[in-house]
Write a protein that holds these residues in place. Structure first.
Motif, mmCIF file in Angstrom:
data_model
loop_
_atom_site.group_PDB
_atom_site.id
_atom_site.type_symbol
_atom_site.label_atom_id
_atom_site.label_comp_id
_atom_site.label_asym_id
_atom_site.label_seq_id
_atom_site.Cartn_x
_atom_site.Cartn_y
_atom_site.Cartn_z
ATOM 1 N N ALA B 215 8.026 8.640 -1.213
ATOM 2 C CA ALA B 215 6.819 9.548 -0.805
ATOM 3 C C ALA B 215 7.189 10.336 0.364
ATOM 4 N N TYR B 216 7.784 9.427 1.273
ATOM 5 C CA TYR B 216 8.125 10.049 2.646
ATOM 6 C C TYR B 216 9.241 11.081 2.358
ATOM 7 N N ARG B 217 9.965 11.231 1.660
ATOM 8 C CA ARG B 217 11.210 11.965 1.215
ATOM 9 C C ARG B 217 10.447 13.503 0.847
ATOM 10 N N ILE B 218 9.291 13.510 0.041
ATOM 11 C CA ILE B 218 8.612 14.583 -0.384
ATOM 12 C C ILE B 218 7.347 14.896 0.644
ATOM 13 N N GLY B 219 7.483 14.418 1.716
ATOM 14 C CA GLY B 219 6.469 14.967 2.859
ATOM 15 C C GLY B 219 5.470 13.999 2.979
ATOM 16 N N ALA B 220 5.229 12.990 2.352
ATOM 17 C CA ALA B 220 3.861 12.174 2.741
ATOM 18 C C ALA B 220 4.040 11.381 3.836
ATOM 19 N N PRO B 221 3.171 11.511 4.923
ATOM 20 C CA PRO B 221 3.237 10.683 6.088
ATOM 21 C C PRO B 221 2.838 9.252 5.742
ATOM 22 N N ALA B 500 13.401 1.759 7.531
ATOM 23 C CA ALA B 500 13.861 1.097 8.498
ATOM 24 C C ALA B 500 13.699 1.995 9.830
ATOM 25 N N GLU B 501 14.124 2.973 9.497
ATOM 26 C CA GLU B 501 14.109 4.017 10.576
ATOM 27 C C GLU B 501 12.592 4.226 10.863
ATOM 28 N N ALA B 502 11.695 4.608 10.030
ATOM 29 C CA ALA B 502 10.203 4.589 10.250
ATOM 30 C C ALA B 502 9.931 3.619 10.973
ATOM 31 N N ASN B 539 11.544 14.728 8.936
ATOM 32 C CA ASN B 539 11.824 15.873 9.862
ATOM 33 C C ASN B 539 13.014 16.325 9.488
ATOM 34 N N GLY B 540 13.290 16.752 8.248
ATOM 35 C CA GLY B 540 14.808 17.360 7.932
ATOM 36 C C GLY B 540 15.687 15.887 7.766
ATOM 37 N N ASP B 541 16.834 15.925 8.405
ATOM 38 C CA ASP B 541 17.494 14.669 8.614
ATOM 39 C C ASP B 541 17.483 14.254 9.835
ATOM 40 N N GLY B 542 16.808 14.840 10.753
ATOM 41 C CA GLY B 542 16.745 14.274 12.205
ATOM 42 C C GLY B 542 15.867 13.091 12.332
ATOM 43 N N VAL B 543 15.690 12.663 13.521
ATOM 44 C CA VAL B 543 14.764 11.514 13.810
ATOM 45 C C VAL B 543 13.396 12.044 13.357
ATOM 46 N N PRO B 544 12.665 10.928 12.692
ATOM 47 C CA PRO B 544 11.436 11.211 12.198
ATOM 48 C C PRO B 544 10.344 11.873 13.078
#
Lengths: 303, 563, 393
Positions: B215-221, B500-502, B539-544
């Motif tokens: 979901a995160y990858r298609i833009g869901a917060p 994990a990053e999130a 946020n693209g491939d950068g920091v969320p």
């Protein structure tokens, strides 16, 4: 040693040679058999299937009779099915005091008997290994079963469930038959059927399945080049020996696999003659085991 | 190409409940799972399910306990809905066959649970999750004509149309490696949590955060991602769960000095305080040298009558015996806090809708948020069922007004190429997937655990970023198509790293201590600045990218939280 | 740490090659599970080894395999125990192969759908509600719910199916897991179709009477479901409660057995067979079904007679108990059979008394005088005492 001896029903019915051979072997092993001639059928799991309390009460009766035998070290049976069926009842009786009290009430009313928790009841196989000991047994061998290739067939009731039967690292009772064969000088044959079911319990319900099981194990043992099987259970014997001709047809094989009762195998090694052990009573003649001209198994009887 | 009104990804309690509800509402339904449904991790939920069903109890009381348990971060409108609908859901489960244990009068029986002001936890021994999961699966078997089951299918990608609506998913049949597009008018994510991001964890190996990352990858917060629940009683040796039901039945906690230390931390509720409170107390005892030498605390279940333990806590009797060599009816068992649950997840409304049209989420994958900063024991099963059902119903209604979408086969080719790339990867001496996964888990458990601080979190973030860079070079051994678990492991690793990053970024962001987030550098709760949710978006491939969302209040004002 | 050799059965359907054994050397503590061993192999040596697994804690039911020839969960078997158990144990080698009775898909993964789930589906595995469905919960005894929880506890791992010896020769047998599932509804007082369910399974040629009572399922089950015991309970419900006389002779056999023991105190096999086929009385053997059966068994009987194994006297006048003993057996049978409801102790529900002798205050004067036949309290009260004190002699 003195034991309260429960021979079971089948050993006095369709496999009289089992009862006879046990009687012949016992004195050689210094076992005094006090036969429980008032005790009743164990129910073979079938009575329990009909009414659990009935099976438990009937077996509690047998146990109570055994506990009355003065000076006996334990109760002994010669039938895996008795061991298993009685063990199952004993587990319930021993686990729950209230239940035991109810059962004892019935015993009291009918014959004034009481079962006291914690009976020791051992199959002849267990007794051989745990009470007599393999070393002692080895020392008694007069006619080692040298070169005799014996396939152990335990049957179900004496190896499962392991918890109830007390099989663990200290008591690997599921290997005792292997050990006894070796102690008697024979060669243990490994084949697929060692721990499988003979099929007897469904002989009246599904003969096809029953005989297929017996036939398959006999064929597997044949393929493994066993000379004979040895069983601690007369019901297995019925399906493997008495029914062998039919079982052979069921699996389309020529089968001539002698099946020995445990006391017979022990008796042969201890120097008894095949006839004394009732081996002439088998359906499949034990010719591969015994040279009938000399009545000798494997090696000659030591002096 | 399969096409359904409603596609459900994941077949645990939330997914199965959603499937049955959607089918009941007249939709054509597919339920797809990477494992057979009864293997889903809901099976491990032990203690029970909360509902204010007893005459003396009220949904308001249940809701208040939940709000307080959440450390006032839970959304009160959602909590009200969950608690109000709980009794009917229990009765529904009872009617379809769940073998809830009874009281002496034959009515539904209850047990006490942490953070609750009444005994309102309904249970089936300590296999409540299993019992409900299996009964729901019975219903799926019964309704096999209206619900298509795709068992052992692995979802790789959620599909969107040009307007950003979610219109299905691509999945790989694990049995033969075949990829398939599943068209759907609505998609419900019900794929569970992400416990495997931590090591050790009580969670199963399958809990790799797939749905959260998809979901995160298609833009869901994502929301509340910093809120990671450490369960107070996990087996020291391997992190297995010892149910809270043990304490509910009367078990006590002792430190190595033999002190019942909860008297200090929660004088009223003692062992039955909220999980965050108990875990923190244990960790404090351990950190201050009053734990056992192996860094543990003793859980004494011998206080519970043996017959009751054997009847109602059978599973932990088995776990104690089989995995720790302890007879819990006779001696204490050594435990410690262990990662158990993620309160955060894909942000949804009370009908399971995410901000992406057509995409729903329910269960642990979602964040409604009913758990806020800390979930109460026996509220997770309830969450899965209430919001699973609501999602299923809503998605079915929504599907009525939508035409069946059609995905171009090019998307399928894209996914196929991505998987091919992993399988064909040459082994150039890079790290193995398992090494990266282990380092991730140990890092998270070290720096993002019961106690956190800025320095540790920064370190964790740095490591996660490095692992993200390493993962794409990890080669795999299995080059086949049938049950290629190796390639799935590589894909799952990618999901875990995103999750994990999130988690780390959200934990860094929240500069206060609330619920499961305890910052030693900000040890107080700070309602003035932090009484809101933290959201994390890609946020693209950068920091969320970090954001905030308000907490929705109805009737309970924040108060100091004591147990 | 200890060293183990994991001997894994490998099979890759895409390779065109036959299954083969592959050995992997690992180092782990003995109390680690076989699954952890396999996962170590996957993680460090060969990621292509196929095994289903998830929870690691014996609750999800994924990792059913055969370890040293016996079915069980890989996560539920300690390496040390596995290496030390079985006739061929060498303290190091552990063989792991896929479960039996089901087709193999890859390595240790079998097709559960083709066998296990098909059989589950066959027993109508959902509650058929007793009407009217109450507004609130059904009021049912606590004991019933604990009782069916035993079968609810089944995690569908397939271990019992794998090792079912009846299914090995009769693939159509409904089998242990599905039978246990059936009991889950038969024993549930909320279900409306108890009779229909047991009737169906009793009449099925491959139903509950096809179980050979081999205990393999009880042994294999990691969750104490005891499928065989559930089959026996299904038989009791079918035969004793509903009086279903099935076409498999199951109930007749059971009736005949009980009656014969009541009549003689011992089993009289010569009568048992014909009565099982023909009906539970001395006339049973004259029933056409019994005649047919006897005819087909004629060669066997002839041989038995010829060998002196069976004597005509033995057949007609079997061994019986002394009169007073027989009277006692009959009195017991009559008393217990009259009791309604049947008194059935389920140790799964009651557990075991805390210690041997607990609540068993006074010793009866007629009990054995010495304690030779009465074992001392063992360290593990879960174990029948017949088993626990053998080596001391």
């Amino acid at each position: 040693m003195k034991v309260a001896y429960w021979p079971g029903c089948v050993s006095r019915g369709f496999t009289p040679e089992l009862h006879g051979s046990m009687a012949a072997v016992a004195p050689l092993l210094d076992i005094e058999l006090v036969e429980l001639d008032r005790a009743n059928c164990c129910g073979a799991g079938v009575i329990a299937e009909h009414n659990q309390e009935l099976a438990d009460t009937l077996n509690a009766r047998t146990f109570a009779l055994a506990q009355q035998v003065q000076g006996a070290d334990l109760m002994m049976n010669i039938c895996s099915t008795c061991q298993g069926a009685q063990g199952e009842c004993q587990e319930r009786l021993d686990a729950n005091a209230d239940y035991r009290a109810q059962i004892n009430e019935t015993l009291q009313e009918t014959e004034g008997l009481t079962y006291e928790q914690g009976l020791t009841n051992k199959n002849f196989l267990w007794l051989l290994v745990e009470e007599i000991g393999l070393e002692k047994l080895k020392a008694m061998v007069k006619r080692p079963l040298t070169n005799l290739r014996v396939g152990p067939f335990y049957g179900c009731y004496i190896v499962r469930p392991t918890d109830r039967l007390g099989i663990d690292a200290e008591h690997p009772r599921d290997q005792y038959l292997h050990w006894v064969i070796e102690a008697l000088g024979g060669t243990v044959i490994d084949y697929a059927g060692v721990y499988k079911c003979c099929g007897f319990p469904v002989i009246t319900m599904n003969k096809d399945v029953s005989l297929k099981q017996a036939g398959t194990h006999l064929a597997d043992a044949t393929d493994a080049e066993a000379d004979c099987l040895v069983v601690p259970c007369p019901l297995c014997h019925l399906n493997l020996d008495l029914q062998q001709p039919l079982a052979a047809k069921k699996v389309n094989r020529e089968l001539a696999m002698p099946v020995l009762h445990l006391p017979q195998l022990v008796g042969l090694a201890l120097g008894l003659e095949p006839k004394q052990l009732g081996m002439n009573k088998h359906v499949v003649k034990p010719t591969s085991v015994i040279d009938w001209t000399t009545s000798v198994v494997g090696a000659p009887v030591a002096a | 190409m399969p096409a359904h009104d409603v596609l459900i990804i994941g077949a645990g309690l939330a997914g199965q409940r959603a499937a049955l509800a959607a089918a009941d509402a007249g939709a054509s339904v597919a339920i797809l799972s990477k494992v057979h449904p009864v293997r889903s991790h809901s099976v491990a939920a032990a203690g029970g399910i909360n509902a204010a069903l007893n005459p003396g109890d009220s949904w308001e009381s249940h809701a208040y306990d939940t709000v307080k348990g959440s450390d006032y971060l839970g959304d009160q409108d959602a909590i009200e809905i969950m608690c109000r609908e709980a009794p009917d859901e229990i009765l529904h489960l009872e009617h379809i066959g769940v073998t809830f244990h009874r009281s002496d009068t034959g009515h539904l029986g209850t047990r006490a649970f942490g953070g609750a002001s009444a005994a309102r936890t309904y249970y089936v021994a300590d296999i409540t999750g299993q019992a409900i999961l299996h009964v729901l699966y019975e219903q799926l078997m019964k309704h096999h004509e209206t619900v298509d089951r795709y068992e052992e299918w692995f979802t790789t990608t959620l599909l969107q149309d040009d307007d950003g609506h979610c219109i299905g998913a691509v999945a790989r049949n694990i049995r033969d490696g075949r990829l398939e597009v599943f068209d759907a008018k609505s998609v419900i994510l019900a794929s569970g949590g992400a416990g495997q991001v931590f090591k050790p964890t009580t969670n199963a190996l399958i809990c790799t955060g797939d749905g959260i990352a998809q979901a995160y990858r298609i833009g869901a917060p994502l929301m509340d991602m910093e809120m990671i629940q450490y369960h107070p009683t996990t087996l020291a040796e391997n992190g297995f769960l010892i149910t809270e039901g043990a304490r509910g039945e009367g078990a006590h906690l002792y430190n190595a000095l033999g002190e019942r230390f909860m008297e200090k931390y929660a004088p009223n509720k003692l062992e039955l305080a909220s999980r965050d409170v108990v875990s923190r107390a244990e960790q404090t005892e351990i950190n201050e040298g009053r734990g056992f030498p192996d860094g543990t605390i003793a859980l004494d279940i011998t206080r519970v009558p043996r017959k009751r333990t054997l009847e109602a806590l059978r599973e932990i009797v088995n776990i104690g015996r089989d995995f720790a060599g302890v007879d819990i009816t006779r001696e204490p068992i050594h435990i410690r806090p262990g990662m158990h649950y993620i309160m955060g997840g894909v942000r949804t409304d009370v009908d399971g809708q995410t901000p992406i049209p057509g995409l729903y989420a329910a269960g642990e994958v979602a964040c409604v948020s009913v758990h806020g900063g800390n979930r109460l024991g026996a509220n997770s099963l309830l969450d899965t069922l209430i919001f699973g059902r609501r999602s299923g119903e809503h998605a079915a209604h929504r599907a009525r007004g939508v035409a069946m979408p059609k995905t171009s086969s090019r998307r399928l080719a894209d996914v196929a190429a991505e998987i091919d790339e992993i399988i064909r990867r040459e082994n150039t001496g890079g790290r193995r997937i398992s090494e990266i996964k282990d380092e991730l888990g140990e890092t998270m458990n070290r720096y993002v655990a019961v106690y956190r601080d800025a320095e540790g979190l920064a370190r964790a973030h740095e490591i996660v970023r490095r692992l993200k860079a390493e993962a794409p070079t990890a080669a795999i051994d299995d080059k086949g198509t049938v049950f290629n678990q190796d390639v799935l492991g590589a894909i799952e690793l990618g999901y875990m790293l995103d999750v994990a990053e999130a988690i780390v970024v959200a934990a860094q962001e929240r500069k206060e201590s609330r619920g499961a987030q305890f910052r030693t550098d900000f040890p107080e709760r700070n309602d003035a600045e932090w009484l809101h949710h933290i959201t994390i978006s890609r946020n693209g491939d950068g920091v969320p990218e970090k954001g905030t969302a308000p907490v929705r209040f109805t009737q309970w004002e924040p108060q100091e939280r004591t147990y | 740490m200890a060293e183990y050799t994991l001997k894994l059965r490998r099979y890759n359907p895409e390779s065109g090659e036959a299954p083969f054994w592959e050995e992997f050397q690992i180092e782990l503590e003995p109390h680690r599970s076989v699954l952890e061993g396999i996962l170590k192999v996957k993680a460090e040596i060969d990621g292509s080894v196929g095994i289903r697994c998830s929870c690691r804690a014996a609750i999800c039911g994924s990792c059913g395999v055969r370890i040293n020839g016996r079915a069980g969960l890989a996560c539920h078997t300690h390496l040390g125990h596995a290496a030390d158990s079985g006739v061929h144990a060498d303290g190091r080698t552990i063989t792991v192969e896929p479960m039996g009775n089901m087709p193999i898909l890859k390595d240790l993964i079998v097709d559960m759908d083709a066998v296990h789930w098909k059989k589950i589906q066959r027993v109508t595995p959902w509650l058929i509600n007793k009407e009217p469905v109450p507004e609130r919960e059904y009021i049912v005894p606590h004991e019933n719910m604990v009782d069916v929880t035993q079968t609810m506890a089944c995690i569908q791992c397939g271990a019992c199916v794998s090792d079912c010896l009846s299914m090995e020769v009769d693939p159509l047998f409904v089998g242990p897991a599905a039978s246990a599932r059936a009991y889950r509804f038969v024993g549930d007082p909320r279900d409306a179709e108890q009779y229909e369910r047991v009737k169906d399974l009793a009449e099925d040629r491959h139903g509950i009477y096809d179980c050979t009572h081999c205990f393999n399922c009880i042994e294999a089950c990691p969750k104490g479901v005891a499928p065989m015991s559930q089959i026996m309970r299904l038989r009791r419900v079918a035969g004793a409660d509903h009086g279903i006389v099935d076409r498999n002779n199951g109930h007749r056999h059971e009736q005949a057995f009980v009656t014969l023991v009541k009549e003689g105190g011992l089993l009289h096999e010569a009568e048992l067979l014909p009565r099982s086929y023909g009906g539970d009385s001395w006339f049973g053997k004259f029933h056409p079904a019994a005649g047919q059966e006897l005819l087909s068994s004629l060669p066997v009987i002839t041989t038995a007679l010829l060998r002196g194994k069976v004597t005509p006297k033995g057949v007609l006048a079997p061994h019986k108990l002394p009169k007073d003993a027989l009277a006692a057996v009959q009195a017991i049978t009559e008393k217990v059979e009259r009791r309604r409801p049947r008194n059935e102790l389920n140790l799964y529900i009651t557990g075991y008394d805390d210690s041997p002798g607990a609540g068993d205050g006074d010793v009866h004067p007629l009990a054995a005088d010495g304690d030779a036949m009465t074992s001392a309290p063992g360290p593990n009260p879960h174990r029948p005492t017949s088993a626990s004190e053998s080596e001391s002699a």
